[in-house]
Design a protein around this motif. Structure first.
Motif, PDB file in Angstrom:
ATOM      1  N   GLU A  19       0.849  -1.181   0.000  1.00 31.61           N
ATOM      2  CA  GLU A  19       0.000   0.000   0.000  1.00 31.61           C
ATOM      3  C   GLU A  19       0.889   1.237   0.000  1.00 31.61           C
ATOM      4  OE1 GLU A  19      -2.667   1.906   3.343  1.00 31.61           O
ATOM      5  OE2 GLU A  19      -3.667   0.133   2.478  1.00 31.61           O
ATOM      6  N   VAL A  20       0.692   2.111  -0.993  1.00 32.09           N
ATOM      7  CA  VAL A  20       1.524   3.318  -1.097  1.00 32.09           C
ATOM      8  C   VAL A  20       0.760   4.585  -0.736  1.00 32.09           C
ATOM      9  CG1 VAL A  20       3.092   2.300  -2.801  1.00 32.09           C
ATOM     10  CG2 VAL A  20       1.097   3.594  -3.587  1.00 32.09           C
ATOM     11  N   GLY A  21      -0.556   4.526  -0.708  1.00 32.08           N
ATOM     12  CA  GLY A  21      -1.360   5.684  -0.347  1.00 32.08           C
ATOM     13  C   GLY A  21      -2.768   5.252  -0.011  1.00 32.08           C
ATOM     14  N   ALA A  22      -3.365   5.913   0.996  1.00 31.59           N
ATOM     15  CA  ALA A  22      -4.722   5.564   1.389  1.00 31.59           C
ATOM     16  C   ALA A  22      -5.378   6.736   2.102  1.00 31.59           C
ATOM     17  CB  ALA A  22      -4.712   4.337   2.302  1.00 31.59           C
ATOM     18  N   ILE A  23      -6.692   6.816   1.965  1.00 34.44           N
ATOM     19  CA  ILE A  23      -7.490   7.788   2.710  1.00 34.44           C
ATOM     20  C   ILE A  23      -8.752   7.097   3.196  1.00 34.44           C
ATOM     21  CG2 ILE A  23      -6.652   9.819   1.451  1.00 34.44           C
ATOM     22  CD1 ILE A  23      -9.432   9.742  -0.047  1.00 34.44           C
ATOM     23  N   GLU A  24      -9.365   7.693   4.165  1.00 30.32           N
ATOM     24  CA  GLU A  24     -10.714   7.300   4.553  1.00 30.32           C
ATOM     25  C   GLU A  24     -11.662   8.238   3.812  1.00 30.32           C
ATOM     26  OE1 GLU A  24     -11.577   4.558   6.299  1.00 30.32           O
ATOM     27  OE2 GLU A  24      -9.451   4.068   6.292  1.00 30.32           O
ATOM     28  N   HIS A  25     -12.722   8.635   4.396  1.00 29.79           N
ATOM     29  CA  HIS A  25     -13.724   9.535   3.819  1.00 29.79           C
ATOM     30  C   HIS A  25     -13.054  10.703   3.089  1.00 29.79           C
ATOM     31  CE1 HIS A  25     -17.457  11.803   3.703  1.00 29.79           C
ATOM     32  NE2 HIS A  25     -16.884  12.807   4.323  1.00 29.79           N
ATOM     33  N   GLY A  26     -13.403  10.936   1.824  1.00 30.06           N
ATOM     34  CA  GLY A  26     -12.823  12.051   1.094  1.00 30.06           C
ATOM     35  C   GLY A  26     -13.001  11.938  -0.400  1.00 30.06           C
ATOM     36  N   ILE A  27     -11.956  12.340  -1.134  1.00 31.59           N
ATOM     37  CA  ILE A  27     -11.987  12.368  -2.599  1.00 31.59           C
ATOM     38  C   ILE A  27     -10.818  11.576  -3.169  1.00 31.59           C
ATOM     39  CG2 ILE A  27     -11.725  13.843  -4.646  1.00 31.59           C
ATOM     40  CD1 ILE A  27     -13.145  16.058  -3.145  1.00 31.59           C
ATOM     41  N   LEU A  28     -11.145  10.694  -4.100  1.00 27.33           N
ATOM     42  CA  LEU A  28     -10.154  10.031  -4.938  1.00 27.33           C
ATOM     43  C   LEU A  28     -10.140  10.816  -6.239  1.00 27.33           C
ATOM     44  CD1 LEU A  28      -8.303   7.777  -6.014  1.00 27.33           C
ATOM     45  CD2 LEU A  28     -10.371   6.417  -6.440  1.00 27.33           C
ATOM     46  N   ALA A  29      -8.964  11.373  -6.600  1.00 30.28           N
ATOM     47  CA  ALA A  29      -8.851  12.201  -7.800  1.00 30.28           C
ATOM     48  C   ALA A  29      -7.824  11.618  -8.754  1.00 30.28           C
ATOM     49  CB  ALA A  29      -8.464  13.632  -7.421  1.00 30.28           C
ATOM     50  N   TYR A  30      -8.288  11.252  -9.943  1.00 32.10           N
ATOM     51  CA  TYR A  30      -7.404  10.834 -11.018  1.00 32.10           C
ATOM     52  C   TYR A  30      -7.058  12.090 -11.819  1.00 32.10           C
ATOM     53  CZ  TYR A  30      -9.016   6.075 -10.023  1.00 32.10           C
ATOM     54  OH  TYR A  30      -9.313   4.887  -9.417  1.00 32.10           O
ATOM     55  N   PHE A  84      -2.768   9.199 -17.049  1.00 29.46           N
ATOM     56  CA  PHE A  84      -2.622   9.751 -18.395  1.00 29.46           C
ATOM     57  C   PHE A  84      -3.751   9.340 -19.317  1.00 29.46           C
ATOM     58  CE2 PHE A  84      -0.750   5.642 -19.155  1.00 29.46           C
ATOM     59  CZ  PHE A  84      -0.982   5.386 -20.493  1.00 29.46           C
ATOM     60  N   THR A  85      -4.432   8.230 -19.037  1.00 35.37           N
ATOM     61  CA  THR A  85      -5.488   7.774 -19.935  1.00 35.37           C
ATOM     62  C   THR A  85      -6.692   8.716 -19.956  1.00 35.37           C
ATOM     63  OG1 THR A  85      -6.496   6.330 -18.267  1.00 35.37           O
ATOM     64  CG2 THR A  85      -4.803   5.359 -19.703  1.00 35.37           C
ATOM     65  N   LEU A  86      -6.799   9.619 -18.972  1.00 38.06           N
ATOM     66  CA  LEU A  86      -7.877  10.617 -19.009  1.00 38.06           C
ATOM     67  C   LEU A  86      -7.743  11.535 -20.219  1.00 38.06           C
ATOM     68  CD1 LEU A  86      -8.320  11.857 -15.336  1.00 38.06           C
ATOM     69  CD2 LEU A  86      -9.911  10.518 -16.696  1.00 38.06           C
ATOM     70  N   MET A  87      -6.539  11.656 -20.741  1.00 36.88           N
ATOM     71  CA  MET A  87      -6.296  12.555 -21.861  1.00 36.88           C
ATOM     72  C   MET A  87      -6.507  11.876 -23.219  1.00 36.88           C
ATOM     73  SD  MET A  87      -5.782  15.007 -19.912  1.00 36.88           S
ATOM     74  CE  MET A  87      -5.656  16.236 -21.191  1.00 36.88           C
ATOM     75  N   ALA A  88      -6.877  10.610 -23.216  1.00 40.69           N
ATOM     76  CA  ALA A  88      -7.041   9.854 -24.465  1.00 40.69           C
ATOM     77  C   ALA A  88      -8.128  10.442 -25.349  1.00 40.69           C
ATOM     78  CB  ALA A  88      -7.362   8.400 -24.158  1.00 40.69           C
ATOM     79  N   LYS A  89      -7.850  10.452 -26.629  1.00 40.59           N
ATOM     80  CA  LYS A  89      -8.873  10.797 -27.618  1.00 40.59           C
ATOM     81  C   LYS A  89      -9.599   9.496 -27.947  1.00 40.59           C
ATOM     82  CE  LYS A  89      -6.712  14.709 -29.887  1.00 40.59           C
ATOM     83  NZ  LYS A  89      -6.341  15.252 -31.202  1.00 40.59           N
ATOM     84  N   THR A  90     -10.915   9.532 -27.843  1.00 36.09           N
ATOM     85  CA  THR A  90     -11.696   8.315 -28.054  1.00 36.09           C
ATOM     86  C   THR A  90     -12.807   8.502 -29.081  1.00 36.09           C
ATOM     87  OG1 THR A  90     -13.159   8.905 -26.223  1.00 36.09           O
ATOM     88  CG2 THR A  90     -11.258   7.515 -25.687  1.00 36.09           C
ATOM     89  N   ASP A  91     -12.770   9.624 -29.796  1.00 39.48           N
ATOM     90  CA  ASP A  91     -13.863   9.938 -30.707  1.00 39.48           C
ATOM     91  C   ASP A  91     -13.820   9.147 -32.011  1.00 39.48           C
ATOM     92  OD1 ASP A  91     -11.552  11.377 -31.308  1.00 39.48           O
ATOM     93  OD2 ASP A  91     -12.652  13.033 -32.225  1.00 39.48           O
TER      94      ASP A  91
END
Length: 151
Positions: A19-30, A84-91
Motif C-alpha cells: 500500500e503506497v497511499g490511502a485515505i478514509e472519507h474524502g476524494i479520490l482524484a485521477y 494519463f489515460t484521461l487525456m485519451a482521444k476516443t472519438d
C-alpha cells in the motif's frame, strides 16, 4: 488538465503488493495532464478539487441532503493518482489515442509539483506512485463522480 473525482468512504493504492497511499472519507482524484499544462493550472485544479462541494451538510437540517460542503469542510482526505489515460482521444476508431497526454518525464515533474502544492493547502493528502502499475481500490460514496477541467 482533467481530473476525474470520486467521493469515497475509503480508497487506497497498491503497488507491487504494498500500500503506497490511502485515505478514509474524502476524494479520490485521477489527474490527467496535457502537454501545455503548467504549475498555475495545477494549482487551479487543486484549489477547485479542494473547494468543490460534493459532500452533504449534516449539521444544518435545512440543508440536509444538499451537496454544499467541500472536502476541507468535512475533514476528508484527498488521494491523488496520476492517470494519463484521461487525456485519451476516443472519438474515432476502437483504440484510444494518447497523443494528447503530456510526455511522461514532464508529467512526472508537474504531478510532483501538484502534489507538493496540495500538501500546502490540505493536511490529509495521499498519492499513488507515478508511472507504476497501480491497483486502486475504493468505495464510491453515492456514487458521485465528476470530471473537472482547467486550462
Amino acid at each position: 488538465m482533467k481530473a476525474l473525482i470520486q467521493r469515497v468512504t475509503q480508497a487506497k493504492v497498491i503497488v507491487a503488493e504494498q500500500e503506497v497511499g490511502a485515505i478514509e472519507h474524502g476524494i479520490l482524484a485521477y489527474i490527467g495532464l496535457a502537454p501545455d499544462d503548467n504549475l498555475q493550472a495545477a494549482k487551479r485544479m487543486i484549489d477547485k478539487i479542494l473547494t468543490y462541494r460534493i459532500f452533504e451538510n449534516n449539521n444544518d437540517p435545512e440543508k440536509a441532503g444538499k451537496l454544499d460542503q467541500n472536502v476541507q469542510q468535512v475533514g476528508g482526505g484527498l488521494l491523488l493518482v496520476s492517470q494519463f489515460t484521461l487525456m485519451a482521444k476516443t472519438d474515432k476508431g476502437r483504440r484510444p489515442d494518447f497523443g494528447a497526454a503530456m510526455h511522461p518525464a514532464a508529467a512526472e515533474e508537474l504531478f510532483a509539483q501538484l502534489v507538493a502544492y496540495a500538501k500546502t493547502q490540505h493536511a490529509d493528502i495521499a498519492t499513488g506512485q507515478f508511472g507504476a502499475n497501480m491497483q486502486v481500490a475504493s468505495i464510491n460514496d453515492g456514487p458521485l463522480n465528476f470530471i473537472l477541467e482547467v486550462v
